[in-house]
Each structure stands twice: as C-alpha cells, then as structure tokens.
Motif scaffolding. Structure first.
Motif, mmCIF file in Angstrom:
data_model
loop_
_atom_site.group_PDB
_atom_site.id
_atom_site.type_symbol
_atom_site.label_atom_id
_atom_site.label_comp_id
_atom_site.label_asym_id
_atom_site.label_seq_id
_atom_site.Cartn_x
_atom_site.Cartn_y
_atom_site.Cartn_z
ATOM 1 N N PHE A 65 -4.234 9.397 -0.895
ATOM 2 C CA PHE A 65 -3.864 7.988 -0.764
ATOM 3 C C PHE A 65 -5.360 7.219 -0.778
ATOM 4 C CE2 PHE A 65 -4.010 4.663 2.538
ATOM 5 C CZ PHE A 65 -3.138 3.760 1.829
ATOM 6 N N LEU B 107 0.649 -1.195 0.224
ATOM 7 C CA LEU B 107 -0.019 0.116 0.073
ATOM 8 C C LEU B 107 0.771 1.188 0.135
ATOM 9 C CD1 LEU B 107 -3.091 -0.925 2.235
ATOM 10 C CD2 LEU B 107 -3.118 -0.136 -0.010
ATOM 11 N N TYR C 10 -8.988 5.055 -8.510
ATOM 12 C CA TYR C 10 -9.336 3.667 -8.412
ATOM 13 C C TYR C 10 -9.766 3.181 -7.387
ATOM 14 C CZ TYR C 10 -7.054 3.422 -13.087
ATOM 15 O OH TYR C 10 -6.709 3.642 -14.475
ATOM 16 N N ARG D 149 -2.401 -2.105 -7.140
ATOM 17 C CA ARG D 149 -2.426 -2.428 -5.786
ATOM 18 C C ARG D 149 -3.311 -3.879 -5.479
ATOM 19 N NH1 ARG D 149 1.247 0.700 -3.774
ATOM 20 N NH2 ARG D 149 1.001 3.205 -4.741
ATOM 21 N N VAL E 16 -9.964 -0.579 -5.600
ATOM 22 C CA VAL E 16 -8.958 -1.013 -4.767
ATOM 23 C C VAL E 16 -9.393 -1.521 -3.497
ATOM 24 C CG1 VAL E 16 -6.639 -0.504 -3.673
ATOM 25 C CG2 VAL E 16 -7.077 0.028 -6.215
ATOM 26 N N GLY F 27 -1.615 2.766 -13.322
ATOM 27 C CA GLY F 27 -1.589 3.311 -12.003
ATOM 28 C C GLY F 27 -1.916 2.655 -10.755
ATOM 29 N N GLU F 28 -2.686 3.215 -9.907
ATOM 30 C CA GLU F 28 -2.725 2.757 -8.542
ATOM 31 C C GLU F 28 -3.526 1.338 -8.504
ATOM 32 O OE1 GLU F 28 -1.165 4.186 -5.981
ATOM 33 O OE2 GLU F 28 -0.341 5.496 -7.336
ATOM 34 N N SER F 29 -4.406 1.262 -9.659
ATOM 35 C CA SER F 29 -5.276 -0.009 -9.475
ATOM 36 C C SER F 29 -4.304 -1.193 -9.550
ATOM 37 C CB SER F 29 -5.892 -0.080 -10.905
ATOM 38 O OG SER F 29 -5.510 -0.402 -12.046
ATOM 39 N N GLY G 87 3.054 2.664 -8.261
ATOM 40 C CA GLY G 87 2.059 2.491 -9.165
ATOM 41 C C GLY G 87 2.634 1.865 -10.297
ATOM 42 N N MET H 36 -6.552 6.518 -4.295
ATOM 43 C CA MET H 36 -5.780 5.707 -5.108
ATOM 44 C C MET H 36 -5.712 5.956 -6.486
ATOM 45 S SD MET H 36 -4.442 2.801 -3.879
ATOM 46 C CE MET H 36 -3.914 2.979 -2.231
ATOM 47 N N GLY H 37 -5.534 7.287 -7.068
ATOM 48 C CA GLY H 37 -5.541 7.612 -8.313
ATOM 49 C C GLY H 37 -6.752 7.382 -9.155
#
Lengths: 240, 72
Positions: B7, A37, B13, A51, B17, A47-49, A42, B10-11
């Motif tokens: 944070f 986390l 998402y 994670r 997420v 991107g952040e997805s 990323g 999450m961009g």
C-alpha cells in the motif's frame, strides 16, 4: 441580498451555519480520501499514480471556481457597492491561490512519472500558472494602497479582466492538444471516467467545496472584525 | 511484500503520490489554522478595545459608577 449586508446579521447567520458545514466538510473529505486511497482501483495505464488525481482535479476545480466567485463578488462590489462583496473577494483570494498552487504542484508530481517531465509550456499548464499569478496580483493589489477602498477597486478590476483566463483554462486542452489530457468528467457527452473513480472524485470535490465554504465564512467574519477595529482606532485617534 | 508495504509503495509511485497528498493536507490545514489564529487575535483586540471604551464612557461627567469597569 442586501439583507445580509448588515455585519451583525451576517455574523449571526455564519455562526449558525458554520458547525454544520464544518461537519459536512470533514465527513466528505474523510470519506472521499478513504475511497480514493483504499477503494478506487488503479488505472490500467497509469497504475497507482492515478491516485494523485483525487487531490489534483478537485484543487483545479476549486482554483477556477473560487476565481469565478471572486469575479462575481467584484462585479457586485463595483456595480452595487455591496459592502460584503469586497470582503468576500478579499477572503477568497488566498484560498484560491492555495488551490492554484496545489494544482500546479500535484500536477508536476503526476507529470514527472507519467509524462517524463515536471513542467512543460503546454496550454493547460501555462494558463493555470497565469491563474496562480492572477491570484497573487489580486492579493497584492488589495494591500497596495493606503486608501483601502482604492485597493479593493483595483483588485476588483483585475479580477474582472482576468476572468477571461477561465474559459481559456477550460478549453486549453481542446485548442492546444500538446500534453495535458482532455476533460473526462465535465464534457457534453457525459463523463468518460469509470464510476469506480468518478464517485471518489466527486465526493472529494464536494469536501473541497465545503472546506472553502467554512474558510470563506470564517475569513469574512474576521474581515468584519478588522473593519470594526480600524473604525475604533480612528475614533480613538480623533478623540485624543 | 506485505499488504501494508504494498500500500505504501503505491505500485512504485510512492515518491509522487504521498508528497501530493501530504502537500494538499499541509496547505489546507495551514490555511485553516492561519484563518483561525487571525480571527482569534482580532476578536481579542476588539474585546479589549470595547472594554476600554466602556470604561471611558463610565468615567465621563455625570456618570454614577466608575469602579466596575474591566481592566485591560
């Protein structure tokens, strides 16, 4: 192997090992999720997805690992009639079903933003769905018969037949390259995933494995007590 | 956007997420709790049955004491 067949001995060893495994599981899950986390970057495309990967991939590995473990236990149960093997398979199936479900659900949540769809009849997705159904079938068969041994045997046969699905899942991304991406960790020429993502992934995966170990030890212990209870109930019935 | 909000976002998402992580925790914790509860119920039943069995054994002819058995 047969030395561990003695229930009292198994319980004694399990009780001794459990605290250590539980602490190790908690530590690696904690560190793994923290890295996933807060430390891992990323993805340049996703991107952040990305994670979601840190729960999706370990779940998928566990769903397959536990199935193979059940198949091995089933073979041991059928061939050598090892009394703990059936119980190990019985104890494992709900955990495997949980991980197969998590693989499908988190995959769906990842697929929606990345592929634009919750579900596709892609080779990887379909074979994972079959794995989930194999788990449900295994659990159902275990409880389907009045005579418990018959249920155990039927479930063991199903587990052994269904193991063919495991290589299909593994190689599905190479055979039918429709949607799901190919392997990036377990490949012959080494991982193609960057180390900054690989380490959080491996530590989380270790945590998942240790979590399974804790649960399966507890559940086998629980099954041994259940067997004892049934024996005592029978003795009571025949005494009155 | 503050760092904390970024944070949790999450961009963009966040809606994918956080449910993924949440669901994973719910299933893993749920299985653990179910396992522990089942184990505890069975352990208690076994302890009760064994206490009864011990009592009955003491009451059999020839047995000396019958007053120390645990009630259940």
């Amino acid at each position: 192997m047969h030395r561990f067949a003695n229930p009292a001995r198994f319980t004694r060893i399990a009780d001794r090992v459990l605290p250590f495994v539980a602490v190790a599981a908690l530590a690696s899950l904690g560190i793994g999720f923290y890295l996933a986390l807060f430390v891992a970057p990323g993805d340049y495309q996703q991107g952040e997805s990305v994670r979601i990967m840190y729960v999706h991939v370990p779940s998928a590995w566990m769903a397959m690992f536990i199935y193979v473990a059940i198949a091995v236990a089933s073979a041991v149960a059928l061939v050598w009639r090892h009394p703990l093997a059936d119980l190990a398979a019985k104890a494992s199936a709900p955990i495997g079903a949980g991980f197969a479900f998590l693989t499908l659900a988190t995959g769906s949540l990842w697929g929606r933003p990345m592929w634009g769809t919750w579900w596709e009849w892609d080779g990887r997705l379909t074979s994972m769905l079959i794995l989930f159904f194999l788990y449900l079938g295994h659990i159902a068969l275990m409880h389907a018969f009045e005579d418990q041994q018959r249920g155990y045997r039927a479930a063991a046969v199903l587990a052994l037949v269904g193991v063919i699905n495991i290589p299909i899942i593994k190689f599905s991304v190479d055979w039918w390259s429709t949607l799901h991406q190919p392997a990036s960790v377990l490949r012959l020429d080494g991982p193609t995933i960057h180390a900054s993502m690989l380490w959080p992934l491996l530590i989380t995966a270790l945590g998942f494995k240790l979590y399974y170990l804790v649960l399966v030890l507890l559940r086998i212990k629980s099954e041994l007590i259940a067997a004892r209870l049934r024996a005592l109930d029978l003795a009571k019935l025949s005494a009155t | 956007m503050t760092e904390i909000a970024a944070f949790f976002d999450m961009g963009g998402y966040a809606a994918f997420v956080w449910p993924s992580l949440g669901l994973t925790l719910v299933i893993m914790l749920g299985l653990l709790l179910q396992t522990l509860r089942q184990l505890r119920v069975r352990q208690r039943r076994l302890a009760d049955l064994e206490a009864q069995g011990a009592q009955r054994f003491r009451r059999q002819p020839g047995a000396q004491t019958s007053t120390t058995g645990r009630q259940s």
